[in-house]
Design an enzyme around this catalytic site. Structure first.
Site, PDB file in Angstrom:
ATOM      1  N   ASP A  73       0.835  -1.198   0.000  1.00 49.97           N
ATOM      2  CA  ASP A  73       0.000   0.000   0.000  1.00 49.97           C
ATOM      3  C   ASP A  73       0.872   1.250   0.000  1.00 49.97           C
ATOM      4  O   ASP A  73       0.601   2.211   0.707  1.00 49.97           O
ATOM      5  CB  ASP A  73      -0.934  -0.004   1.216  1.00 49.97           C
ATOM      6  CG  ASP A  73      -2.063   1.015   1.095  1.00 49.97           C
ATOM      7  OD1 ASP A  73      -2.290   1.537  -0.026  1.00 49.97           O
ATOM      8  OD2 ASP A  73      -2.709   1.320   2.123  1.00 49.97           O
ATOM      9  N   ARG A  77       0.049   9.118   0.677  1.00 47.59           N
ATOM     10  CA  ARG A  77      -0.718   9.267   1.924  1.00 47.59           C
ATOM     11  C   ARG A  77      -0.125   8.437   3.051  1.00 47.59           C
ATOM     12  O   ARG A  77      -0.402   8.681   4.229  1.00 47.59           O
ATOM     13  CB  ARG A  77      -2.179   8.847   1.686  1.00 47.59           C
ATOM     14  CG  ARG A  77      -2.339   7.385   1.344  1.00 47.59           C
ATOM     15  CD  ARG A  77      -3.782   6.960   1.106  1.00 47.59           C
ATOM     16  NE  ARG A  77      -3.827   5.572   0.662  1.00 47.59           N
ATOM     17  CZ  ARG A  77      -3.709   5.192  -0.606  1.00 47.59           C
ATOM     18  NH1 ARG A  77      -3.539   6.112  -1.543  1.00 47.59           N
ATOM     19  NH2 ARG A  77      -3.744   3.914  -0.936  1.00 47.59           N
ATOM     20  N   ASN A  78       0.680   7.436   2.699  1.00 50.91           N
ATOM     21  CA  ASN A  78       1.290   6.565   3.691  1.00 50.91           C
ATOM     22  C   ASN A  78       2.777   6.851   3.895  1.00 50.91           C
ATOM     23  O   ASN A  78       3.507   6.018   4.442  1.00 50.91           O
ATOM     24  CB  ASN A  78       1.095   5.097   3.301  1.00 50.91           C
ATOM     25  CG  ASN A  78      -0.360   4.681   3.410  1.00 50.91           C
ATOM     26  OD1 ASN A  78      -1.101   5.243   4.214  1.00 50.91           O
ATOM     27  ND2 ASN A  78      -0.780   3.732   2.602  1.00 50.91           N
ATOM     28  N   ASP A  91       2.433   3.147   7.721  1.00 51.00           N
ATOM     29  CA  ASP A  91       1.192   2.416   7.479  1.00 51.00           C
ATOM     30  C   ASP A  91       1.459   1.021   6.936  1.00 51.00           C
ATOM     31  O   ASP A  91       1.359   0.767   5.737  1.00 51.00           O
ATOM     32  CB  ASP A  91       0.256   3.184   6.538  1.00 51.00           C
ATOM     33  CG  ASP A  91      -1.185   2.704   6.697  1.00 51.00           C
ATOM     34  OD1 ASP A  91      -1.371   1.524   7.043  1.00 51.00           O
ATOM     35  OD2 ASP A  91      -2.113   3.489   6.485  1.00 51.00           O
TER      36      ASP A  91
END
Length: 227
Positions: A73, A77-78, A91
């Site tokens: 992922d 955003r992570n 994350d």
């Protein structure tokens, strides 16, 4: 997370398990998520600063790959940003230890359905739920595009199915405005259909190091006023 020790991977400080909800405590990252940090900052960060941030992300991913982990992922955003603009991979909710010999082509195959982040995910991972460091490299190319576009949404307002169809027809994201050509070429390398043709994270780190040593390669010709 407790076993990770790298300056570009978020450090776990502790776990609170005394009652629901269970919580983790990590180091404090002043600027928060990379995508939100970049929005509205176009013109305030130089290409060299952006490449240094990308180099940090690639170094963190190199560490995870060498430790035998696939993230699954990887997205802006992570990635978290500290006070000194150091980027740290975070994350790990979808991360898994890879099966197989690390010197061959270790994979993680998900037998569960579940949602996957289509815009960031390699075609073979979408189609067969097969994740490797090479599928993380595809995702890294999308992160590069996010950084160079200052937090733009990959594939804009296309639906997930439209994204899948476009990639199958060999569409790839165009360079963001003012993106140095060597960086878009590296993105395209990350988006090779054959996973064996994609660069490894050690290769990506070396490529970015070469650009950092030669900042003139990051210059972009000014737009032609006559079109």
């Amino acid at each position: 997370m407790g076993q990770f020790r790298h300056p570009n991977v978020v450090r776990l400080r502790g776990v609170v398990s005394a009652g629901p909800p269970a919580m983790i405590i990590t180091e404090f990252l002043l600027h928060g998520a990379l995508d939100a940090f970049l929005r509205g900052r176009e013109g305030t960060l130089s290409p060299l600063q952006l490449v240094a941030m990308l180099r940090g992300i690639a170094a963190g991913m190199r560490y995870l790959a060498e430790a035998g982990f696939v993230h699954r992922d990887l997205a802006a955003r992570n990635i978290l940003v500290d006070a000194h603009l150091v980027c740290k991979v975070s994350d790990f909710g979808l991360s898994r230890a890879l099966d197989g010999d690390r010197d061959s082509d270790p994979t993680y195959t998900s037998s569960l359905g579940g949602k996957i982040p289509i815009r960031w995910t390699a075609p073979e991972a979408i189609a067969f739920r097969t994740f490797t460091s090479a599928s993380d490299a595809w995702s890294y190319g999308i992160v590069m595009w996010e950084v160079l576009s200052f937090g733009e949404r990959p594939y804009w307002d296309m639906s997930n199915q439209d994204v899948i169809n476009a990639i199958e027809q060999d569409y790839r994201l165009p360079p963001p405005p003012r993106c140095p050509p060597p960086l878009h070429r590296l993105m395209l390398d990350c988006w090779q259909r054959e996973r064996s043709a994609r660069p490894t994270f050690p290769h990506i780190v070396r490529a970015l190091d070469r650009l950092i040593r030669r900042p003139e390669s990051l210059r972009v010709a000014p737009p032609d006023p006559h079109g």
